[in-house]
Design an enzyme around this catalytic site. Structure first.
Site, PDB file in Angstrom:
ATOM      1  N   VAL A   7       0.682  -1.223  -0.035  1.00  0.00           N
ATOM      2  CA  VAL A   7      -0.067  -0.082   0.230  1.00  0.00           C
ATOM      3  C   VAL A   7       0.846   1.298  -0.047  1.00  0.00           C
ATOM      4  O   VAL A   7       1.710   1.504   1.192  1.00  0.00           O
ATOM      5  CB  VAL A   7      -0.888   0.293   1.249  1.00  0.00           C
ATOM      6  CG1 VAL A   7      -1.775   1.065   1.162  1.00  0.00           C
ATOM      7  CG2 VAL A   7      -1.816  -1.151   1.273  1.00  0.00           C
ATOM      8  N   GLY A   8       0.885   1.923  -1.035  1.00  0.00           N
ATOM      9  CA  GLY A   8       1.400   3.167  -1.136  1.00  0.00           C
ATOM     10  C   GLY A   8       0.644   4.283  -0.963  1.00  0.00           C
ATOM     11  O   GLY A   8      -0.470   4.092  -0.763  1.00  0.00           O
ATOM     12  N   ASN A   9       1.231   5.478  -0.798  1.00  0.00           N
ATOM     13  CA  ASN A   9       0.337   6.879  -0.785  1.00  0.00           C
ATOM     14  C   ASN A   9      -0.628   7.124  -1.821  1.00  0.00           C
ATOM     15  O   ASN A   9      -1.747   7.697  -1.612  1.00  0.00           O
ATOM     16  CB  ASN A   9       1.159   7.866  -0.757  1.00  0.00           C
ATOM     17  CG  ASN A   9       1.978   8.020   0.620  1.00  0.00           C
ATOM     18  OD1 ASN A   9       1.556   8.095   1.634  1.00  0.00           O
ATOM     19  ND2 ASN A   9       3.330   7.953   0.612  1.00  0.00           N
ATOM     20  N   THR A  10      -0.126   6.730  -3.082  1.00  0.00           N
ATOM     21  CA  THR A  10      -1.015   7.000  -4.407  1.00  0.00           C
ATOM     22  C   THR A  10      -1.760   5.831  -4.974  1.00  0.00           C
ATOM     23  O   THR A  10      -2.958   5.662  -5.176  1.00  0.00           O
ATOM     24  CB  THR A  10      -0.207   7.603  -5.423  1.00  0.00           C
ATOM     25  OG1 THR A  10       0.153   8.778  -5.098  1.00  0.00           O
ATOM     26  CG2 THR A  10      -1.171   8.011  -6.561  1.00  0.00           C
ATOM     27  N   VAL A  13      -0.293  -2.021  -4.891  1.00  0.00           N
ATOM     28  CA  VAL A  13      -0.030  -2.868  -5.663  1.00  0.00           C
ATOM     29  C   VAL A  13      -0.104  -4.298  -4.836  1.00  0.00           C
ATOM     30  O   VAL A  13       0.311  -4.528  -3.728  1.00  0.00           O
ATOM     31  CB  VAL A  13       1.425  -2.870  -6.252  1.00  0.00           C
ATOM     32  CG1 VAL A  13       1.901  -3.993  -6.991  1.00  0.00           C
ATOM     33  CG2 VAL A  13       1.618  -1.345  -7.041  1.00  0.00           C
ATOM     34  N   GLY A 112      10.114   4.091   6.428  1.00  0.00           N
ATOM     35  CA  GLY A 112       8.966   3.495   5.564  1.00  0.00           C
ATOM     36  C   GLY A 112       8.908   2.035   5.505  1.00  0.00           C
ATOM     37  O   GLY A 112      10.213   1.509   5.091  1.00  0.00           O
ATOM     38  N   ASP A 114       7.953   0.038   3.218  1.00  0.00           N
ATOM     39  CA  ASP A 114       8.342  -0.264   1.665  1.00  0.00           C
ATOM     40  C   ASP A 114       9.743  -0.406   1.594  1.00  0.00           C
ATOM     41  O   ASP A 114      10.088  -0.976   0.943  1.00  0.00           O
ATOM     42  CB  ASP A 114       7.571   0.375   0.805  1.00  0.00           C
ATOM     43  CG  ASP A 114       7.563   1.816   0.958  1.00  0.00           C
ATOM     44  OD1 ASP A 114       7.765   2.357   2.201  1.00  0.00           O
ATOM     45  OD2 ASP A 114       7.556   2.640   0.146  1.00  0.00           O
ATOM     46  N   ASP A 134      13.244   3.996  -5.759  1.00  0.00           N
ATOM     47  CA  ASP A 134      11.766   3.709  -6.084  1.00  0.00           C
ATOM     48  C   ASP A 134      10.850   5.003  -6.208  1.00  0.00           C
ATOM     49  O   ASP A 134      11.114   5.911  -5.572  1.00  0.00           O
ATOM     50  CB  ASP A 134      11.370   3.163  -4.541  1.00  0.00           C
ATOM     51  CG  ASP A 134      10.019   2.533  -4.757  1.00  0.00           C
ATOM     52  OD1 ASP A 134       9.367   2.840  -5.733  1.00  0.00           O
ATOM     53  OD2 ASP A 134       9.597   1.832  -3.755  1.00  0.00           O
ATOM     54  N   THR A 189       5.043  24.258 -24.924  1.00  0.00           N
ATOM     55  CA  THR A 189       5.099  24.258 -23.580  1.00  0.00           C
ATOM     56  C   THR A 189       4.913  22.788 -22.868  1.00  0.00           C
ATOM     57  O   THR A 189       5.691  22.483 -22.115  1.00  0.00           O
ATOM     58  CB  THR A 189       3.955  25.018 -22.848  1.00  0.00           C
ATOM     59  OG1 THR A 189       4.101  26.512 -23.169  1.00  0.00           O
ATOM     60  CG2 THR A 189       3.875  25.142 -21.448  1.00  0.00           C
TER      61      THR A 189
END
Length: 265
Positions: A7-10, A13, A112, A114, A134, A189
């Site tokens: 579990v990551g912040n965004t 997986v 962390g 991870d 990472d 841009t």
């Protein structure tokens, strides 16, 4: 089969292992508001997609390993394992868990989960000294000594954070698609911003890793540099210091930690 959850912040997986082989994987958005029941429904939907698993949640799963950078999600997943997986052994990566990697930090509990799990996998797959880069919400650089110790690291803003910051703080800029530009010198841009992100981060990786390697080993060439994370492909091929790309490094580390702890649970 072993179910691994990172579990990551965004993003979250998930990987399904049959022995040492990943036979299925999924990537979903992390939502700290999801309850244990909602997570169970989500897992059931994903598990039902695999032909070797049964229709009921938990069928075919004989072990679970979880790490999370979001405490509230870890709490809910603990409830999921307790209520829906019954007697299936579960290892949640928390302070005190057996990893086999000494943590040489002022406060090891601050690191962390991870990042430690990545170090575990790096030691197993490549040995030390090594540096794991990472590419996630943040870009983290983690050092592993020649003795297999977690020696510390660097935390920098991630690619997506940088893109969002440009769009929010730049009066005449906007959020752009994350893609490789045609050239370093942008002709509009969007291309200019894409070049800044891709080549800027590649330069950051080369610079930070080079400096870390000098501190980590007597001969910097002895250091193996491993890239992982969902956004790693954006920089691969542009950062010259990367030796290996292992997209499932964290999931592999979770499998290893599960195997080292299951006899104690």
């Amino acid at each position: 089969m072993l179910l691994t959850i990172d579990v990551g912040n965004t993003h979250t997986v998930l990987g399904l292992f049959d022995g040492e082989d990943i036979v299925e994987h999924w990537r979903i958005s992390t939502d700290a508001r999801r309850t244990a029941d909602e997570l169970a429904v989500l897992l059931q939907g994903l598990m039902g997609m695999h032909p070797l698993l049964g229709e009921e949640l938990g069928d075919g799963i004989d072990g679970i390993a979880i790490c999370s950078t979001v405490p509230s999600v870890l709490h809910e997943l603990r409830e999921v394992t307790r209520r829906y997986y019954g007697d299936v052994p579960a290892v949640l990566v928390e302070p005190g868990i057996k990893t086999g990697v000494p943590i040489l930090m002022d406060n090891p509990k601050e690191v962390g989960a991870d990042r430690i799990i990545n170090a575990v996998a790096a030691v197993e797959l490549y040995g030390g000294p090594a540096i794991v880069v990472d590419f996630g919400t943040a870009t983290t650089f983690d050092a592993v000594s020649a003795r297999g110790e977690y020696a510390g690291g660097v935390i920098a803003p991630g690619i997506e954070i940088s893109v969002e910051a440009l769009g929010v703080r730049g009066a005449q800029l906007r959020k752009i698609e994350l893609a490789r530009p045609r050239a370093v010198i942008g002709k509009n841009t969007v291309e200019a911003m894409q070049a800044g992100i891709v080549y800027g981060f590649a330069g950051q990786v080369d610079g930070v890793v080079t400096r870390m390697a000098r501190e980590l080993a007597d001969d910097p060439d002895d250091v193996t540099v491993i890239a992982t994370g969902g956004l790693a492909p954006m920089v691969l091929g542009e950062a010259s210091v990367i030796d290996e790309h292992e997209p499932w490094l964290t999931l592999i580390g979770l499998r290893l930690v599960y195997e080292r702890n299951i006899s104690r649970t």
